[in-house]
Design a protein around this motif. Structure first.
Motif, short mmCIF file in Angstrom:
data_model
loop_
_atom_site.label_atom_id
_atom_site.label_comp_id
_atom_site.label_asym_id
_atom_site.label_seq_id
_atom_site.Cartn_x
_atom_site.Cartn_y
_atom_site.Cartn_z
N LEU A 160 20.85 55.10 55.29
CA LEU A 160 20.77 54.75 53.87
C LEU A 160 20.39 53.28 53.69
CD1 LEU A 160 24.04 56.30 52.28
CD2 LEU A 160 21.73 57.29 52.31
N ASP A 161 19.69 53.01 52.58
CA ASP A 161 19.49 51.60 52.19
C ASP A 161 20.73 51.10 51.45
OD1 ASP A 161 16.71 51.29 53.05
OD2 ASP A 161 16.28 52.80 51.53
N PHE A 162 21.28 51.97 50.60
CA PHE A 162 22.45 51.56 49.81
C PHE A 162 23.51 52.66 49.78
CE2 PHE A 162 19.03 49.03 48.05
CZ PHE A 162 19.64 47.79 47.88
N LEU A 163 24.75 52.26 49.96
CA LEU A 163 25.86 53.17 49.65
C LEU A 163 26.69 52.48 48.56
CD1 LEU A 163 27.44 55.76 50.11
CD2 LEU A 163 28.61 54.69 52.03
N ILE A 164 26.80 53.16 47.42
CA ILE A 164 27.53 52.61 46.27
C ILE A 164 28.90 53.31 46.21
CG2 ILE A 164 27.46 52.24 43.76
CD1 ILE A 164 24.97 51.10 45.10
N PHE A 165 29.94 52.52 46.05
CA PHE A 165 31.29 53.07 45.95
C PHE A 165 31.80 52.90 44.52
CE2 PHE A 165 30.87 51.54 50.34
CZ PHE A 165 31.22 52.69 51.04
N ASP A 166 32.13 54.03 43.89
CA ASP A 166 32.77 53.94 42.56
C ASP A 166 34.28 53.96 42.78
OD1 ASP A 166 33.17 53.97 39.81
OD2 ASP A 166 33.17 56.17 39.72
N LEU A 167 34.95 52.99 42.22
CA LEU A 167 36.40 52.87 42.43
C LEU A 167 37.19 53.19 41.17
CD1 LEU A 167 36.29 49.62 44.56
CD2 LEU A 167 37.35 51.78 45.30
N PRO A 168 38.45 53.54 41.30
CA PRO A 168 39.31 53.68 40.12
C PRO A 168 39.61 52.29 39.57
CG PRO A 168 40.60 54.01 42.11
CD PRO A 168 39.17 53.82 42.54
N PRO A 169 40.18 52.21 38.36
CA PRO A 169 40.44 50.89 37.77
C PRO A 169 41.47 50.10 38.56
CG PRO A 169 41.41 52.64 36.43
CD PRO A 169 40.56 53.31 37.46
N GLY A 170 41.29 48.80 38.55
CA GLY A 170 42.32 47.92 39.10
C GLY A 170 42.23 47.76 40.60
N THR A 171 43.29 47.20 41.12
CA THR A 171 43.29 46.74 42.51
C THR A 171 44.33 47.52 43.33
OG1 THR A 171 44.78 44.99 41.81
CG2 THR A 171 42.47 44.44 41.87
N GLY A 172 44.32 48.82 43.17
CA GLY A 172 45.31 49.67 43.85
C GLY A 172 44.86 50.16 45.22
N ASP A 173 45.48 51.28 45.63
CA ASP A 173 45.29 51.81 46.99
C ASP A 173 43.83 51.98 47.41
OD1 ASP A 173 48.00 52.12 47.56
OD2 ASP A 173 48.07 54.03 46.48
N GLU A 174 43.02 52.59 46.51
CA GLU A 174 41.67 52.96 46.93
C GLU A 174 40.84 51.71 47.22
OE1 GLU A 174 43.39 54.09 44.44
OE2 GLU A 174 43.19 56.26 44.22
N ALA A 175 40.92 50.74 46.31
CA ALA A 175 40.15 49.50 46.52
C ALA A 175 40.65 48.79 47.78
CB ALA A 175 40.28 48.59 45.30
N LEU A 176 41.97 48.78 47.93
CA LEU A 176 42.56 48.13 49.10
C LEU A 176 42.04 48.78 50.39
CD1 LEU A 176 44.66 45.91 49.50
CD2 LEU A 176 46.43 47.67 49.52
N SER A 177 42.08 50.11 50.43
CA SER A 177 41.61 50.83 51.62
C SER A 177 40.15 50.53 51.90
CB SER A 177 41.77 52.34 51.46
OG SER A 177 43.11 52.68 51.46
N LEU A 178 39.31 50.66 50.87
CA LEU A 178 37.88 50.43 51.07
C LEU A 178 37.63 49.02 51.60
CD1 LEU A 178 34.88 51.31 50.72
CD2 LEU A 178 34.96 50.24 48.47
N PHE A 179 38.27 48.05 50.95
CA PHE A 179 38.01 46.65 51.32
C PHE A 179 38.52 46.33 52.72
CE2 PHE A 179 37.18 44.43 47.00
CZ PHE A 179 36.46 45.52 46.56
N GLN A 180 39.53 47.08 53.16
CA GLN A 180 40.02 46.89 54.53
C GLN A 180 39.09 47.51 55.55
OE1 GLN A 180 43.91 48.60 54.17
NE2 GLN A 180 44.93 46.62 53.86
N ILE A 181 38.50 48.66 55.18
CA ILE A 181 37.71 49.40 56.17
C ILE A 181 36.27 48.88 56.27
CG2 ILE A 181 36.83 51.69 56.82
CD1 ILE A 181 39.14 52.93 55.18
N VAL A 182 35.69 48.52 55.12
CA VAL A 182 34.25 48.23 55.09
C VAL A 182 33.99 46.77 54.74
CG1 VAL A 182 32.04 48.84 54.02
CG2 VAL A 182 33.80 50.59 54.27
N LYS A 183 33.13 46.12 55.50
CA LYS A 183 32.65 44.80 55.09
C LYS A 183 31.48 45.05 54.15
CE LYS A 183 32.13 40.41 54.83
NZ LYS A 183 32.92 39.74 53.81
#
Ligand SMILES: Nc1ncnc2c1ncn2[C@@H]1O[C@H](COP(=O)(O)OP(=O)(O)OP(=O)(O)O)[C@@H](O)[C@H]1O
Ligand SMILES: [Mg+2]
Length: 272
Positions: free
Chosen positions: A133-156
């Motif tokens: 892929l050229d781009f992978l876009i991640f849509d997140l739920p609102p705020g700074t909860g579990d999902e954002a935390l997980s993504l930001f930990q796993i992916v640079k």
């Protein structure tokens, strides 16, 4: 399962995630402080616009509890397994999409705590066949909860696009979101100001229902660039509900232009 088997399973998954991510040139998250400000609308439209420009694009809906991406693209297909990998359904030939909604019955809730959500995000990354892929876009739920935390930990990530609306309460939460991104060692590409203005259908005057100054104030306050101001337009909501992305179905509109401006801003910031 034996502890050593569990550990080897985890390291296998880690390896698959790294292999998958190494085939994806740019990874971008779409985040907001507040709910309902238009993240999914922006994520869907920038993904479609990038695909229309000829890029190979993936869109991963990481809103586990409120997955809306599939509806906004009118996608009803279920992912299937091939060679042990989840095959994300396609909206366009060069736009693959994966969402929890594709794995659930209509109206079925997801009642999970953080660790399970972390695992599903790992599976979206490591067990799905995103290909090159050229781009992978991640849509997140609102705020700074579990999902954002997980993504930001796993992916640079290459960066995070922040979506907001101009109300003071939304801005308060944007500051939290921007600080969160930085605390996680990630970067902010810019922000999109949604529902920034509306054009009166009768007299065509431009009205700023939530005030005029917020965009400038937010830039001054954070030093983050505004990549585009999206009008408030009932047609955006009705096309989205109908699964018709604005960039393809409202051609020539102010809304289309604003999404394409945001994409141009992203490309100039991170390169294509
Ligand atoms: N500029 C706009 N004009 C009119 N309606 C809009 C606009 N942007 C988004 N909407 C509508 O507002 C609603 C919320 O948008 P959306 O689902 O994209 O927000 P969100 O930030 O992803 O929400 P959540 O926090 O629940 O994930 C949707 O019905 C969408 O169609
Ligand atoms: Mg959403």
């Amino acid at each position: 399962m034996e502890k050593k088997d569990r550990l080897s399973q985890i390291s296998e998954r880690q390896k698959r995630i790294e292999q998958n991510l190494s085939r994806i040139k740019h990874k971008i998250a779409v985040l907001s402080g507040k709910g309902g400000v238009g993240k999914t609308t922006v994520a869907v439209n920038i993904a479609v616009a990038l695909a229309e420009e000829g890029f190979e694009v993936g869109l991963a809906d990481l809103d586990i509890h409120g997955p809306n991406v599939a509806r906004m693209l009118g996608l009803r297909d279920e992912p299937f397994m091939k060679n042990g990998l989840i095959q994300p359904p396609k909206f366009l030939n060069n736009l693959k999409v994966l969402s929890m909604a594709m794995l659930l019955n209509d109206g079925q809730p997801v009642v999970w705590r953080g660790p399970l959500k972390h695992t599903i995000i790992q599976q979206f990354l490591g067990d799905a066949d995103w290909g090159d892929l050229d781009f992978l876009i991640f849509d997140l739920p609102p705020g700074t909860g579990d999902e954002a935390l997980s993504l930001f930990q796993i992916v640079k990530l290459d960066g995070t696009l922040i979506v907001t609306t101009p109300q003071r309460v939304a801005i308060d939460d944007v500051l939290r979101a921007i600080n969160f991104v930085h605390e996680m060692g990630q970067s902010v590409i810019g922000f999109a100001m949604n529902m920034s203005y509306l054009i009166c259908p009768n007299c065509k005057t431009r009205i700023n229902p939530f005030g005029e100054k917020t965009t400038g104030e937010l830039i001054d306050l954070t030093g983050v660039e505004c990549l585009g101001e999206i009008p408030m337009d009932p047609a955006i909501a009705s096309y989205s509900d109908a699964g018709k992305p604005v960039v393809s179905y409202m051609r020539g509109s102010e809304a289309e232009k604003s999404f394409r401006n945001i994409v141009a801003g992203i490309l100039s910031k991170i390169g294509g």
